[in-house]
Scaffold this active site. Structure first.
Site, PDB file in Angstrom:
ATOM      1  N   ASP A 201       6.947  -1.052   1.930  1.00  0.00           N
ATOM      2  CA  ASP A 201       5.496  -1.100   1.782  1.00  0.00           C
ATOM      3  C   ASP A 201       5.098  -0.394   0.488  1.00  0.00           C
ATOM      4  OD1 ASP A 201       2.739  -1.368   2.489  1.00  0.00           O
ATOM      5  OD2 ASP A 201       2.766   0.628   3.381  1.00  0.00           O
TER       6      ASP A 201
ATOM      7  N   ASP B 154       1.368   1.038  -0.313  1.00  0.00           N
ATOM      8  CA  ASP B 154       0.389   2.120  -0.183  1.00  0.00           C
ATOM      9  C   ASP B 154       0.866   3.194   0.784  1.00  0.00           C
ATOM     10  OD1 ASP B 154      -1.292   0.778  -1.962  1.00  0.00           O
ATOM     11  OD2 ASP B 154      -2.076  -0.457  -0.344  1.00  0.00           O
TER      12      ASP B 154
END
Length: 175
Positions: A6, A8
């Protein structure tokens, strides 16, 4: 191994930018120590708690985020022996697509555009998923590593990593 990562709160830090913008707009510094289990908007007055969503929907918000410490070096090392993919639910924030692609090109130029997946739901086929949101683990069939962020610190049902060195240790020592 195919490793999905991922963006963020895993390799990019939107929390620091939100704190900076909030201080700019309201003249009130937010404490960077956020109570475990809370989202950052829980730390602002109710009448402005939607400001977080205004910021992240602005063009340019995601373009200059700070790196999560150790992420560049760790991804380089992982990529030496594995297929590394960046998987971001960027479709939720329309203006984030170009920003995130440019940010990745600047900070992770060794990750090919072919290994970048912008999606809604993270229905991906990988051996490992490293993410800060457990909702992305729901239908994932591989190994999950929960990357620590203030909002998930009270969650105990998943294998947790606090740093990129811990990610490397877990993936290389435990296989």
């Amino acid at each position: 191994m195919r490793i999905a990562i991922d963006m963020d709160e895993v390799i990019a830090d939107p929390l620091k930018k939100f704190i900076k913008l909030y201080h700019r707009d309201y003249g009130v510094p937010l404490d960077t120590l956020i109570d475990p289990g809370n989202e950052i908007y829980h730390h602002v007055p109710e009448h402005v708690n939607r400001k977080w969503f205004d910021y992240i929907n602005e063009k340019g918000f995601f373009r200059d985020l700070e790196l999560i410490e150790g992420s560049v070096e760790a991804l380089k090392k992982l990529q030496e022996q594995h297929d590394v993919y960046i998987v971001s639910a960027a479709m939720e924030f329309r203006n984030s697509l170009e920003d995130k692609l440019d940010w990745l090109a600047e900070h992770f130029p060794f990750i090919s555009w072919q290994n970048i997946v912008f999606c809604g739901n993270k229905i991906i086929d990988a051996d490992v998923l490293i993410d800060d949101r457990i909702k992305n683990f729901n239908k994932f069939k591989g190994r999950t590593l929960l990357f620590s962020s203030p909002h998930n610190l009270l969650i105990t049902d998943y294998e947790r990593v606090d740093t990129w060195q811990q990610v490397l240790d877990k993936l290389y020592l435990q296989g």
